[in-house]
Structures are given as C-alpha cells and as structure tokens.
Design a protein around this motif. Sequence first.
Motif, PDB file in Angstrom:
ATOM      1  N   SER A   3      91.089  -2.730  -4.128  1.00 48.75           N
ATOM      2  CA  SER A   3      90.500  -3.986  -4.605  1.00 48.75           C
ATOM      3  C   SER A   3      90.356  -4.988  -3.466  1.00 48.75           C
ATOM      4  O   SER A   3      89.375  -5.717  -3.397  1.00 48.75           O
ATOM      5  N   PHE A  56      95.824  -1.754  -5.211  1.00 49.35           N
ATOM      6  CA  PHE A  56      95.757  -3.091  -4.617  1.00 49.35           C
ATOM      7  C   PHE A  56      94.865  -3.081  -3.369  1.00 49.35           C
ATOM      8  O   PHE A  56      93.981  -3.918  -3.208  1.00 49.35           O
ATOM      9  N   VAL A  81      92.018  -9.240  -6.870  1.00 47.56           N
ATOM     10  CA  VAL A  81      93.041  -8.436  -6.193  1.00 47.56           C
ATOM     11  C   VAL A  81      94.368  -8.501  -6.949  1.00 47.56           C
ATOM     12  O   VAL A  81      95.007  -7.470  -7.202  1.00 47.56           O
ATOM     13  N   SER A 120      94.173  -6.633 -10.311  1.00 48.79           N
ATOM     14  CA  SER A 120      94.155  -5.175 -10.118  1.00 48.79           C
ATOM     15  C   SER A 120      95.570  -4.645  -9.949  1.00 48.79           C
ATOM     16  O   SER A 120      95.953  -3.628 -10.543  1.00 48.79           O
ATOM     17  N   ALA A 121      96.370  -5.347  -9.129  1.00 50.34           N
ATOM     18  CA  ALA A 121      97.743  -4.918  -8.896  1.00 50.34           C
ATOM     19  C   ALA A 121      98.550  -5.000 -10.190  1.00 50.34           C
ATOM     20  O   ALA A 121      99.310  -4.084 -10.516  1.00 50.34           O
ATOM     21  N   GLY A 142      92.986  -1.390 -12.309  1.00 49.98           N
ATOM     22  CA  GLY A 142      94.347  -1.084 -11.860  1.00 49.98           C
ATOM     23  C   GLY A 142      94.993  -0.015 -12.727  1.00 49.98           C
ATOM     24  O   GLY A 142      95.564   0.960 -12.223  1.00 49.98           O
TER      25      GLY A 142
END
Lengths: 242, 98
Positions: A54, A51, A151, A154-155, A37
């Motif tokens: 991922s 986002f 996910v 990553s964000a 990220g």
Amino acid sequence: MSAETLSENSLAGDFWSGVRLSMPVVVASAPFAVLFGALAVDNGFSVLEAFLMSALVFGGASQMVGIQLFGQHVAPWLIVLSIFAVNFRHVLYSAGIGRRIAHWPVVCQALGYFILTDPQYAVAEARAQSGQTVGFAWYLGLGLPVYVFWVIESALGAVFGKLIPDTHALGIDFLLPIYFLGLVMGFRKRPLWLPVVVASACASIIAYKTVGSPWHVSIGAIAGVLLAVILPPHHSGVGERP
Amino acid sequence: MSTTFWIIIAGAIATYLTRIGGHLVISRFDNIHPRVEAGLNAVPAAVLTTLVAPELLNAGPAEWAALVVTAVVSLRGGLMSMFLAGTAVLIIARQFVG
C-alpha cells in the motif's frame, strides 16, 4: 507583516483547502483499504508486506489484482506485468496533468506523480480547467490524507484479516470477483466496451480451460485489446472526442 | 529478501513508471495513433474482465446471484453501493446454499 508570512499563510490556506477536498476520497477508499489488507493476508501476504504494498504502489485496483494473482501462484513477472497493465491508465493522467504542474520544482513534480491516483487527477484537472492554478501545497493537501489513511487502513485490515475464522461464510474468497465486476461495469460508457468485455471473457475462459491459469489473464486481455485495435477507429469513437 | 518483497518493489516501480511516464513520453508526441489510443482505452475493461470471467466456471447459485445483483446495481449506483449489494447477497445466499 512581511511578504513571506503572507505567502506562508496562503500556502497553508491552499493546503487546507486541498485537505477539505480530499475527505470524500478518504471516506470512499477506506473500506477498500481495509479489504485489501484482509484479502492480502488471506492470499498469503504478511501484515508488513500488505503495508509495504500500500505504501509503495498506492493503487487500489492494481493491488487487488496483484494479491489475487499472488494467491493463484502466478509467476512473479506476470504479477508485476498485471499491476503495470491495470495502472497503465495513469500514463494518460500523467500526460494530461504534466502541463498543469510544469512550474513546480522537479522534486515536487516527482512527488506529485507518485500520488497521481484517479481522484487526484480528476480533482486537479477540474481545478485547472476552472482557471485556477494547481499549486504544490494544494495538490499535496488533496493527496496526502488519502495516502496516509490508505496505508494505515491497509495495515489495520491485514491485522484484522488474520482474526477472521471462517472466510468462506463471510464471502471473503469471492469479494474480489465482485469488486472487479464493479470496476468493469464502471468503464461501460467507453466506446467498444461490450465487444471488448465479451472478447476478453470468452478468450480468458477458453484459455483457462485449455492453457490454464495464469495465462488466461494475459490471453484474455490481449484478445480484448486486439479487438479494439483491429476495429476501424470510428467504431472506437477515438476521433470524435472533444 | 522474499519473492513477495521483490514483487512489491517491482510493482511499485512499474506503477511509478505509469504515473510519470505519460508526462515523460507521450507529451513529446503531438498525436497518438487512433488505433493505439483505442487499444489503450480497452486495457482496463479487457484486463479486469479476465479476472471475473473464469470465476463463473466454478460459481454456484450464491456467486451467480451476487454477480447479477452487482451488475444490476452498477447501472444506477457507484462502486461502493454495487460492491456492498453484491457482498450482502453473497453472504446471505451462502447461508442457504453453502
């Protein structure tokens, strides 16, 4: 107690036993998700794009390769091709796991292939080889937590990546080469590893100097793969595998 | 829609094809030609090497130190330990040689 509740209980049990096995994978992949990220933002992605990548690609190394090339302004088709090339190993996992999950409904199979990562394959194949059935509930329990955490992290990494003031002092710009070297070293037990690495390294450096970026990636990769194809098969140990 | 968005969508489709494609295609064949298999085996190392090697041209002492330590640690440790060791060396070395 009907047969239905019994089977629901055993499905839930299968699911949670999968979840337990997923925990080491969740922990090990967390730093890479956050790193992805942060690096994605550093290479020009928005938080939403990091986002989305991922959530839709769900393949760590290929996502890192993608943003690295994106940051170098490589042609889009070549970025997609590189993502494909890095993920190509999944073809072999897919061929291997197919016979283990052939008894699932087609929709479940389609979802199962979507979350077929390296550890997912390794753990599911190990279960199958120990003689146990690879059920959908168990497989989902194994894969879903990895996906959800990947996910979200990553964000988070993308949000925090925007806040890092001096990326040079923290080494952010050079983390990907270190990471990729780590991945290269991870394949060192494969036959022909050293000749392939040397051929790819030389070809990519020469191409980088002459043809220029981004072509050094394709030219270097083709050099290494061609070497493996051209050398007599007994060098590559292909025929010797059990 | 931005270019980035389409790269992500196409990358996702390409990735899904690799995940389902082996089952759909390769399982129909009894044997893969040994040379094709040898080539497939070489793909990850070949692609990943090209992402590291050209960086050596611009690498200073701090970057070299980080890569050498990463390679040495990789002989014993896992991906995480070699990555952390290389990163630590990079950050520390850059405090001195910038």
